[in-house]
Write an enzyme that holds these catalytic residues in place. Structure first.
Site, short mmCIF file in Angstrom:
data_model
loop_
_atom_site.label_atom_id
_atom_site.label_comp_id
_atom_site.label_asym_id
_atom_site.label_seq_id
_atom_site.Cartn_x
_atom_site.Cartn_y
_atom_site.Cartn_z
N SER A 177 -23.94 -38.35 -67.34
CA SER A 177 -24.62 -39.57 -66.92
C SER A 177 -25.90 -39.04 -66.03
CB SER A 177 -24.20 -40.45 -66.07
OG SER A 177 -24.67 -41.77 -66.15
N GLU B 137 -22.97 -38.96 -75.45
CA GLU B 137 -22.38 -39.67 -74.98
C GLU B 137 -22.94 -40.94 -74.42
OE1 GLU B 137 -21.57 -40.70 -71.45
OE2 GLU B 137 -22.88 -40.00 -70.76
N HIS C 76 -17.92 -41.34 -70.01
CA HIS C 76 -17.94 -42.11 -69.12
C HIS C 76 -16.07 -42.90 -69.70
CE1 HIS C 76 -22.30 -41.93 -69.16
NE2 HIS C 76 -22.50 -42.71 -67.64
#
Length: 308
Positions: free
Chosen positions: A108, A203, A273
């Site tokens: 992230s 992602e 995630h």
């Protein structure tokens, strides 16, 4: 079986709002391993895990450690690393960790730090589980846990999965990428590594399909996307189409970008995630094989804990 390892926590991004999850993770990991710097999970200043100075020190003080940890694990993502990038001691980190088997792991927002370390310090890090969201989940994913530990204790690792489209080919290059929004935030900065003929893995979360396409077009117009051999797409959580989209969805984006760029898009890797996620060494060497609907990613040239 890995021996007891030292795991040092860092919190360069958002504060840990799920203290119960962090506590659960510490209890789980402490059953076999030694955790360091656990007091940082309680830090908070506004939306951040402490002041900029405190969060920067999490990273720069690694250079001053008498004994290096086996794993440096991010508490969580969120936002905050971008504030620190121009103050990180990249030369010191390169001198301290280059050639050492220490594992930097997170994803992230942590992507920004990982790409900066690759660009400025030539350090290979790992895009994978974090303390609170993964190791602290109410039900720990055996998929995530197994991929993490199996990768770290082997010098070569292979991931197999199935895609939905028929494709055949083989591509080799440096694996890089991570969170798409963070990758795009680094365009035009010194912190984005200049990777050509690479394999880009992406992602994201909470990004509609059109926003994903816009970011990919930004990479394309910046001359980055077209220089890659292939793109691997992971999970794009909470990106379901709405009524306005009229059938436009992520599959549309992948098909459009593949046609526009000529770069193959290999999809449906469990990475990102979601509770189930593989761990990927960012900066390692990779061979990507597509055979009909079967996919295989062979990884090598990354730090491992195989001697532990």
């Amino acid at each position: 079986m890995l021996k007891s390892l030292s795991i040092r926590l860092v919190a360069p991004s958002g504060y840990c709002q799920h203290q119960d999850a962090a506590t659960r993770a510490i209890m789980r990991l402490s059953q076999q391993h030694r955790l360091e710097n656990t007091e940082i999970i309680r830090r908070r200043e506004q939306r951040f895990a402490g002041s900029d100075t405190e969060r920067l020190n999490d990273i720069n003080q690694l250079v001053e450690l008498v004994s290096l940890p086996d794993i440096i694990l991010a508490v969580r993502g969120g936002y905050g690393v971008s504030r620190l990038l121009d103050q990180i001691n990249y030369a010191g980190l390169q001198s301290t960790f280059n050639g050492q088997p220490t594992i930097f792991c997170g994803h992230s927002d942590f992507t920004a730090l990982q790409l900066a370390l690759l660009s400025q310090s030539e350090l290979i890090t790992f895009s994978g589980p974090m303390l609170a969201g993964n190791f602290g989940a109410e039900t720990l994913s055996s998929f995530t846990e197994n991929h993490f530990w199996q990768l770290l204790k082997q010098q070569h690792y292979t991931i197999n999965w199935q895609d939905t489209q028929v494709m055949n080919g083989c591509w080799q290059g440096q694996l890089w990428g991570g969170n798409l929004a963070m990758i795009c935030s680094l365009i035009g900065t010194p912190w984005l590594p200049k990777v050509t003929d690479g394999i880009l893995v992406i992602e994201d979360i909470n990004e509609s399909a059109f926003r994903v396409e816009r970011m990919l077009l930004q990479l394309y117009h910046a001359g980055i996307l077209g220089q890659q051999k292939a793109v691997i797409t992971g999970s794009f959580s909470h990106s379901s189409p709405n009524a306005y989209d009229q059938g436009y969805q992520l599959a549309t984006v992948w098909e459009y970008m593949q046609h526009k760029t000529g770069v193959p898009f290999i999809n449906h890797l469990d990475y990102g995630h979601e509770p189930d996620t593989v761990t990927l060494p960012i900066g390692a060497q990779a061979t990507l094989i597509a055979q009909e609907k079967q996919r295989q990613l062979q990884l090598s040239g990354y730090p491992s804990l195989c001697n532990n």
